[in-house]
Design a protein around this motif. Structure first.
Motif, PDB file in Angstrom:
ATOM      1  N   PRO A 124      -0.072 -22.860  37.978  1.00  0.00           N
ATOM      2  CA  PRO A 124       0.622 -24.146  38.086  1.00  0.00           C
ATOM      3  C   PRO A 124       0.504 -24.803  39.455  1.00  0.00           C
ATOM      4  CG  PRO A 124       1.968 -22.589  36.880  1.00  0.00           C
ATOM      5  CD  PRO A 124       0.785 -21.821  37.377  1.00  0.00           C
ATOM      6  N   GLN A 125       0.456 -26.114  39.456  1.00  0.00           N
ATOM      7  CA  GLN A 125       0.246 -26.885  40.671  1.00  0.00           C
ATOM      8  C   GLN A 125       1.288 -26.580  41.745  1.00  0.00           C
ATOM      9  OE1 GLN A 125       0.145 -31.082  39.919  1.00  0.00           O
ATOM     10  NE2 GLN A 125      -0.357 -31.629  42.018  1.00  0.00           N
ATOM     11  N   ALA A 126       2.529 -26.349  41.340  1.00  0.00           N
ATOM     12  CA  ALA A 126       3.597 -26.095  42.307  1.00  0.00           C
ATOM     13  C   ALA A 126       3.332 -24.855  43.149  1.00  0.00           C
ATOM     14  CB  ALA A 126       4.932 -25.956  41.584  1.00  0.00           C
ATOM     15  N   MET A 127       2.495 -23.931  42.646  1.00  0.00           N
ATOM     16  CA  MET A 127       2.224 -22.698  43.381  1.00  0.00           C
ATOM     17  C   MET A 127       1.506 -22.971  44.696  1.00  0.00           C
ATOM     18  SD  MET A 127       3.171 -19.694  42.351  1.00  0.00           S
ATOM     19  CE  MET A 127       3.075 -19.903  40.593  1.00  0.00           C
TER      20      MET A 127
ATOM     21  N   ARG B  90       1.646 -22.812  50.968  1.00  0.00           N
ATOM     22  CA  ARG B  90       1.132 -23.679  52.028  1.00  0.00           C
ATOM     23  C   ARG B  90       1.785 -23.309  53.359  1.00  0.00           C
ATOM     24  NH1 ARG B  90      -1.208 -28.251  50.827  1.00  0.00           N
ATOM     25  NH2 ARG B  90      -0.078 -28.352  48.836  1.00  0.00           N
ATOM     26  N   PRO B  91       1.003 -22.854  54.341  1.00  0.00           N
ATOM     27  CA  PRO B  91       1.593 -22.519  55.647  1.00  0.00           C
ATOM     28  C   PRO B  91       2.096 -23.783  56.331  1.00  0.00           C
ATOM     29  CG  PRO B  91      -0.802 -22.468  55.783  1.00  0.00           C
ATOM     30  CD  PRO B  91      -0.458 -22.659  54.332  1.00  0.00           C
ATOM     31  N   PRO B  92       3.062 -23.669  57.247  1.00  0.00           N
ATOM     32  CA  PRO B  92       3.596 -24.855  57.927  1.00  0.00           C
ATOM     33  C   PRO B  92       2.488 -25.676  58.591  1.00  0.00           C
ATOM     34  CG  PRO B  92       4.947 -22.939  58.411  1.00  0.00           C
ATOM     35  CD  PRO B  92       3.737 -22.432  57.677  1.00  0.00           C
ATOM     36  N   GLY B  93       2.413 -26.940  58.220  1.00  0.00           N
ATOM     37  CA  GLY B  93       1.429 -27.824  58.831  1.00  0.00           C
ATOM     38  C   GLY B  93       0.008 -27.605  58.372  1.00  0.00           C
ATOM     39  N   GLY B  94      -0.202 -26.811  57.317  1.00  0.00           N
ATOM     40  CA  GLY B  94      -1.568 -26.510  56.879  1.00  0.00           C
ATOM     41  C   GLY B  94      -1.712 -26.546  55.378  1.00  0.00           C
TER      42      GLY B  94
ATOM     43  N   SER C  96      -7.273 -27.817  50.655  1.00  0.00           N
ATOM     44  CA  SER C  96      -6.302 -28.496  49.795  1.00  0.00           C
ATOM     45  C   SER C  96      -6.778 -28.517  48.336  1.00  0.00           C
ATOM     46  CB  SER C  96      -6.079 -29.927  50.277  1.00  0.00           C
ATOM     47  OG  SER C  96      -7.300 -30.662  50.240  1.00  0.00           O
ATOM     48  N   ARG C  97      -7.977 -28.002  48.073  1.00  0.00           N
ATOM     49  CA  ARG C  97      -8.531 -28.012  46.720  1.00  0.00           C
ATOM     50  C   ARG C  97      -7.712 -27.126  45.792  1.00  0.00           C
ATOM     51  NH1 ARG C  97     -12.081 -24.867  43.720  1.00  0.00           N
ATOM     52  NH2 ARG C  97     -13.335 -26.013  42.199  1.00  0.00           N
ATOM     53  N   GLN C  98      -7.476 -27.619  44.594  1.00  0.00           N
ATOM     54  CA  GLN C  98      -6.722 -26.890  43.589  1.00  0.00           C
ATOM     55  C   GLN C  98      -7.612 -26.613  42.377  1.00  0.00           C
ATOM     56  OE1 GLN C  98      -3.084 -29.017  42.758  1.00  0.00           O
ATOM     57  NE2 GLN C  98      -2.472 -29.064  44.909  1.00  0.00           N
ATOM     58  N   LEU C  99      -7.457 -25.414  41.811  1.00  0.00           N
ATOM     59  CA  LEU C  99      -8.281 -25.024  40.668  1.00  0.00           C
ATOM     60  C   LEU C  99      -7.744 -25.691  39.409  1.00  0.00           C
ATOM     61  CD1 LEU C  99     -10.700 -23.314  39.888  1.00  0.00           C
ATOM     62  CD2 LEU C  99      -9.152 -21.399  39.473  1.00  0.00           C
TER      63      LEU C  99
ATOM     64  N   LEU D  16      12.053 -19.759  41.182  1.00  0.00           N
ATOM     65  CA  LEU D  16      12.678 -18.464  41.456  1.00  0.00           C
ATOM     66  C   LEU D  16      11.783 -17.511  42.244  1.00  0.00           C
ATOM     67  CD1 LEU D  16      14.266 -17.830  37.927  1.00  0.00           C
ATOM     68  CD2 LEU D  16      15.287 -18.956  39.906  1.00  0.00           C
ATOM     69  N   LEU D  17      10.600 -17.948  42.654  1.00  0.00           N
ATOM     70  CA  LEU D  17       9.646 -17.051  43.296  1.00  0.00           C
ATOM     71  C   LEU D  17       9.972 -16.849  44.769  1.00  0.00           C
ATOM     72  CD1 LEU D  17       6.364 -18.414  41.689  1.00  0.00           C
ATOM     73  CD2 LEU D  17       7.832 -16.551  40.894  1.00  0.00           C
ATOM     74  N   ALA D  18       9.346 -15.822  45.364  1.00  0.00           N
ATOM     75  CA  ALA D  18       9.535 -15.536  46.785  1.00  0.00           C
ATOM     76  C   ALA D  18       8.940 -16.663  47.626  1.00  0.00           C
ATOM     77  CB  ALA D  18       8.871 -14.205  47.135  1.00  0.00           C
ATOM     78  N   THR D  19       9.573 -16.951  48.754  1.00  0.00           N
ATOM     79  CA  THR D  19       9.151 -18.069  49.591  1.00  0.00           C
ATOM     80  C   THR D  19       8.837 -17.612  51.011  1.00  0.00           C
ATOM     81  OG1 THR D  19      11.362 -18.628  50.424  1.00  0.00           O
ATOM     82  CG2 THR D  19      10.718 -19.550  48.278  1.00  0.00           C
ATOM     83  N   LEU D  20       8.154 -18.485  51.742  1.00  0.00           N
ATOM     84  CA  LEU D  20       7.851 -18.211  53.143  1.00  0.00           C
ATOM     85  C   LEU D  20       9.113 -18.091  53.981  1.00  0.00           C
ATOM     86  CD1 LEU D  20       4.861 -20.702  53.585  1.00  0.00           C
ATOM     87  CD2 LEU D  20       4.718 -18.213  53.822  1.00  0.00           C
ATOM     88  N   GLN D  21      10.210 -18.674  53.522  1.00  0.00           N
ATOM     89  CA  GLN D  21      11.469 -18.635  54.254  1.00  0.00           C
ATOM     90  C   GLN D  21      12.258 -17.350  54.001  1.00  0.00           C
ATOM     91  OE1 GLN D  21      10.539 -21.375  52.264  1.00  0.00           O
ATOM     92  NE2 GLN D  21       9.623 -22.327  54.095  1.00  0.00           N
TER      93      GLN D  21
END
Length: 260
Positions: A22-25, A30-34, A48-51, A75-80
């Motif tokens: 899914p696109q939201a993944m 996405r790392p901060p600023g990247g 930035s290419r998406q499959l 509900l998935l794990a996040t960078l935060q």
């Protein structure tokens, strides 16, 4: 929009651009600023290419979205450092434990929508087996063979979960440092076919064929009445897969800052 047969409803329709994962993944990873880091056996690059590709009709795309994606993705794990799915899963006492492996019965947890969790996983496996997702090959990303049709009917609510198949779900304990996702691939089991994919904090393994053992079948999230989910640290296995895939890959300049 091109007009072609939709592999889920089997009707000739206008098809929309579908994402394998899914696109939201992509925003999750996405790392901060990247941008997310794309890893293949040939190239590691920040992109930035998406499959995605034209695959499903709008109605089937919407069915997968409402069938599980909308519920699970937040509900998935996040960078935060947050991992809402783990928090929900562990609100009820475990069913069993063996050292660092802890088994939870999702059937006893009213906050886990087991039908949507299974629908999400099988939707991704189905899309991977219906399309190549590549401009340089025609064969599908994974091959479910004669089991592709039973999976299609399961997703459409036309049949129960396929026989000779087991969906096994593993969850990483926090803190989850693997904020990434992997497209479905063929595993190393030799007595049956196994296919796996990972999203932040959760791994789905699909075992298929006559050789699937009784123990594996009893671990099936869908078929077992308790809907078992195993919390265990499989992060070392994921990192080893990444290392083996990227060992000879060219590293683009824009990922050097992440590899230092």
């Amino acid at each position: 929009m091109p007009n072609q047969n939709c592999p889920l409803c089997l009707l000739e329709k206008n098809v929309v651009r579908s994402h394998l994962i899914p696109q939201a993944m992509y925003d999750y990873c996405r790392p901060p600023g990247g941008n997310p880091i794309s890893i293949t056996s040939e190239l590691v690059i920040e992109s930035s290419r998406q499959l995605q590709d034209h695959l499903l009709c709008l109605q089937c795309e919407d069915m997968l979205n409402k069938g599980g994606e909308q519920w699970l993705l937040p509900l998935l794990a996040t960078l935060q450092g947050k991992f809402p799915f783990y928090d929900i899963l562990t609100k009820t006492p475990p069913e069993a434990s063996d050292g660092n492996d802890i088994l939870y019965a999702a059937a006893k947890n009213p906050d886990i929508q087991t039908d949507k969790l299974a629908h999400f996983a099988m939707g991704v496996f189905s899309k991977a087996s219906a399309h190549s997702w590549s401009g340089c090959r025609t064969e599908p990303l994974i091959d479910l063979g004669p089991y592709q049709e039973p999976v299609r009917k399961f997703l459409r609510g036309e049949a129960g979960f396929p026989d000779k198949m087991a969906l096994v779900i593993g969850v990483l304990p926090p803190p989850v440092t693997l904020i990434s996702f992997h497209q479905p691939y063929r595993g190393s089991a030799d007595r049956w076919h196994n296919f796996l994919f990972y999203i932040p904090g959760i791994q789905f393994s699909l075992c298929v064929g006559n050789g699937v053992t009784v123990n594996i079948r009893e671990s099936c999230f869908v078929s077992h009445p308790l809907h078992p989910i195993l919390v265990t640290d499989f992060s070392k296995d994921i990192r080893e897969i990444i290392r083996s895939v990227t060992a000879k890959a060219r590293k683009a300049k824009n990922v050097e800052k992440y590899l230092r």
